[in-house]
Design a protein around this motif. Structure first.
Motif, PDB file in Angstrom:
ATOM      1  N   VAL A  21       0.864  -1.181   0.000  1.00 39.31           N
ATOM      2  CA  VAL A  21       0.000   0.000   0.000  1.00 39.31           C
ATOM      3  C   VAL A  21       0.897   1.226   0.000  1.00 39.31           C
ATOM      4  O   VAL A  21       1.649   1.452   0.961  1.00 39.31           O
ATOM      5  CB  VAL A  21      -0.934   0.028   1.230  1.00 39.31           C
ATOM      6  CG1 VAL A  21      -1.849   1.256   1.169  1.00 39.31           C
ATOM      7  CG2 VAL A  21      -1.762  -1.254   1.314  1.00 39.31           C
ATOM      8  N   THR A  22       0.842   2.009  -1.057  1.00 34.74           N
ATOM      9  CA  THR A  22       1.664   3.210  -1.127  1.00 34.74           C
ATOM     10  C   THR A  22       0.930   4.379  -0.473  1.00 34.74           C
ATOM     11  O   THR A  22      -0.295   4.393  -0.380  1.00 34.74           O
ATOM     12  CB  THR A  22       2.033   3.561  -2.573  1.00 34.74           C
ATOM     13  OG1 THR A  22       0.837   3.871  -3.306  1.00 34.74           O
ATOM     14  CG2 THR A  22       2.769   2.418  -3.243  1.00 34.74           C
ATOM     15  N   ALA A  24       0.843   5.180   2.596  1.00 35.29           N
ATOM     16  CA  ALA A  24       0.245   4.802   3.888  1.00 35.29           C
ATOM     17  C   ALA A  24       1.046   5.447   5.002  1.00 35.29           C
ATOM     18  O   ALA A  24       1.669   4.770   5.823  1.00 35.29           O
ATOM     19  CB  ALA A  24       0.210   3.291   4.030  1.00 35.29           C
ATOM     20  N   GLY A  31      -4.725   5.379   3.013  1.00 31.84           N
ATOM     21  CA  GLY A  31      -3.771   4.278   2.909  1.00 31.84           C
ATOM     22  C   GLY A  31      -3.685   3.473   4.190  1.00 31.84           C
ATOM     23  O   GLY A  31      -3.640   2.235   4.163  1.00 31.84           O
ATOM     24  N   HIS A  32      -3.654   4.149   5.321  1.00 34.06           N
ATOM     25  CA  HIS A  32      -3.621   3.474   6.619  1.00 34.06           C
ATOM     26  C   HIS A  32      -4.876   2.632   6.820  1.00 34.06           C
ATOM     27  O   HIS A  32      -4.799   1.472   7.262  1.00 34.06           O
ATOM     28  CB  HIS A  32      -3.490   4.525   7.727  1.00 34.06           C
ATOM     29  CG  HIS A  32      -3.734   4.006   9.098  1.00 34.06           C
ATOM     30  ND1 HIS A  32      -4.899   4.268   9.785  1.00 34.06           N
ATOM     31  CD2 HIS A  32      -2.970   3.238   9.916  1.00 34.06           C
ATOM     32  CE1 HIS A  32      -4.846   3.690  10.973  1.00 34.06           C
ATOM     33  NE2 HIS A  32      -3.689   3.057  11.085  1.00 34.06           N
ATOM     34  N   LEU A  47       3.997  -1.145   4.055  1.00 30.65           N
ATOM     35  CA  LEU A  47       3.519   0.232   4.063  1.00 30.65           C
ATOM     36  C   LEU A  47       4.586   1.158   3.504  1.00 30.65           C
ATOM     37  O   LEU A  47       5.674   1.275   4.079  1.00 30.65           O
ATOM     38  CB  LEU A  47       3.186   0.666   5.494  1.00 30.65           C
ATOM     39  CG  LEU A  47       2.240  -0.229   6.291  1.00 30.65           C
ATOM     40  CD1 LEU A  47       2.206   0.212   7.745  1.00 30.65           C
ATOM     41  CD2 LEU A  47       0.852  -0.197   5.689  1.00 30.65           C
ATOM     42  N   HIS A  49       5.876   4.971   2.701  1.00 27.98           N
ATOM     43  CA  HIS A  49       5.653   6.336   3.174  1.00 27.98           C
ATOM     44  C   HIS A  49       6.712   7.267   2.606  1.00 27.98           C
ATOM     45  O   HIS A  49       7.788   6.827   2.186  1.00 27.98           O
ATOM     46  CB  HIS A  49       5.647   6.401   4.709  1.00 27.98           C
ATOM     47  CG  HIS A  49       6.940   5.942   5.343  1.00 27.98           C
ATOM     48  ND1 HIS A  49       8.074   6.726   5.415  1.00 27.98           N
ATOM     49  CD2 HIS A  49       7.269   4.763   5.947  1.00 27.98           C
ATOM     50  CE1 HIS A  49       9.036   6.067   6.025  1.00 27.98           C
ATOM     51  NE2 HIS A  49       8.587   4.863   6.357  1.00 27.98           N
ATOM     52  N   ASN A 115      -1.993   4.186  -3.649  1.00 26.89           N
ATOM     53  CA  ASN A 115      -2.782   5.200  -2.958  1.00 26.89           C
ATOM     54  C   ASN A 115      -2.087   6.556  -2.873  1.00 26.89           C
ATOM     55  O   ASN A 115      -2.728   7.561  -2.587  1.00 26.89           O
ATOM     56  CB  ASN A 115      -3.086   4.686  -1.542  1.00 26.89           C
ATOM     57  CG  ASN A 115      -3.672   5.753  -0.656  1.00 26.89           C
ATOM     58  OD1 ASN A 115      -4.824   6.147  -0.796  1.00 26.89           O
ATOM     59  ND2 ASN A 115      -2.867   6.256   0.286  1.00 26.89           N
ATOM     60  N   HIS A 116      -0.784   6.620  -3.122  1.00 29.31           N
ATOM     61  CA  HIS A 116      -0.027   7.844  -2.928  1.00 29.31           C
ATOM     62  C   HIS A 116      -0.448   8.933  -3.913  1.00 29.31           C
ATOM     63  O   HIS A 116      -0.974   8.639  -4.996  1.00 29.31           O
ATOM     64  CB  HIS A 116       1.467   7.573  -3.103  1.00 29.31           C
ATOM     65  CG  HIS A 116       1.817   7.194  -4.513  1.00 29.31           C
ATOM     66  ND1 HIS A 116       1.608   5.933  -5.022  1.00 29.31           N
ATOM     67  CD2 HIS A 116       2.348   7.930  -5.539  1.00 29.31           C
ATOM     68  CE1 HIS A 116       1.996   5.896  -6.281  1.00 29.31           C
ATOM     69  NE2 HIS A 116       2.455   7.098  -6.622  1.00 29.31           N
TER      70      HIS A 116
END
Length: 275
Positions: A21-22, A24, A31-32, A47, A49, A115-116
């Motif tokens: 998951v980007t 996050a 994302g979290h 994860l 970040h 997701n970023h």
């Protein structure tokens, strides 16, 4: 005919699978929430970040360790793990490095949630310039396509054509209602992801990989003022903004085998938001 046993839902439908998951990077973010849902479904989660980005924003940076610990609390499979690490996806070499890091850590990568996004550095048609457009292209579009490319190559090497490959992109509803006239660069690049979703899905279908995009609509991740919160909430039938867990539930379901027939779609999850 489907047997009765096949209809019974597995409480851990992602057991044994690994997700990246980007973006996050904040406990208040989508994302979290996605990572926690995937962990609760049995997956191991990496994860990604990029703290410098959040540190430059009004909401500030969160602690990567705190985010990772929160996701660990949701782990449902005793064998599953949570790992986190940094990465500046504006660097064209970073997507391949990130995927390689995940596969070296877990042995394979089944689920990619891109997701970023770059926030800020944007404006109206009169405000934008080449630097703004290039910055949003690099982070919001180019890096996503390079991530999908690296992911597909890693799947071919580790899982072959086994089913269960999942890619979820994030769009922004830029093609709905009044558009996003105050965020031209962001809307342009997110629109590109929506447009490429079906092409990617067709490309990867024979590898057992589905590709979908999710438009989460307005989600309260801590960036809006009280005035904006009240004005936008009035446009939802339920009278509230979306929470990060609202799109997270949809994304986690798309990662399961139950969603194996859903691909090439841009799914809007806006709670009836009236534009």
């Amino acid at each position: 005919m489907i047997t009765a046993s096949a209809l019974r839902r597995d409480p851990l439908p992602l057991r044994g699978r690994t997700a990246l998951v980007t973006g996050a990077s904040r406990r208040a973010g989508i994302g979290h929430a996605v990572a926690r849902r995937l962990a609760a479904y049995g997956a191991s989660v990496y994860l990604h970040h990029h703290v410098p980005h959040d540190a430059a924003m009004p909401w500030g940076a969160d602690s990567p360790d705190a985010v990772a610990d929160s996701v660990r609390e949701a782990l449902a499979d005793p064998q599953a793990r949570v790992v986190s690490g940094p990465g500046d996806l504006a660097d064209p070499a970073e997507p391949a490095r990130l995927v390689r890091t995940v596969t070296e850590e877990f042995g394979r990568l089944d689920i990619l949630v891109a997701n970023h996004a770059l926030s800020g550095s944007d404006g109206t048609l009169d405000d934008i310039d080449a630097a703004m457009l290039d910055a949003h292209w690099a982070v919001n579009t180019r890096s996503v396509l390079l991530l999908v490319q690296a992911y597909a190559r890693s799947r071919a090497a580790s899982a072959g054509d086994a089913p269960g490959g999942r890619v979820v992109l994030m769009t922004s509803g830029q093609d709905l209602g009044g558009g996003m006239p105050g965020e031209i660069a962001y809307a342009l690049q997110k629109g590109a992801l929506a447009s490429i979703t079906r092409s990617l899905a067709t490309t990867l279908a024979d590898r057992g990989i589905t590709v979908n995009a999710v438009n989460p609509g307005p989600v309260d991740t801590g960036y809006a003022t009280d005035e904006v919160l009240a004005a936008v909430a009035a446009r939802f039938p339920a009278g509230r903004w979306g929470t990060p867990d609202d799109p997270a539930r949809l994304i986690a379901w798309l990662a399961t085998d139950e969603a194996g027939w859903i691909t090439g779609e841009v799914v809007t999850s806006e709670g009836g938001f009236r534009r």
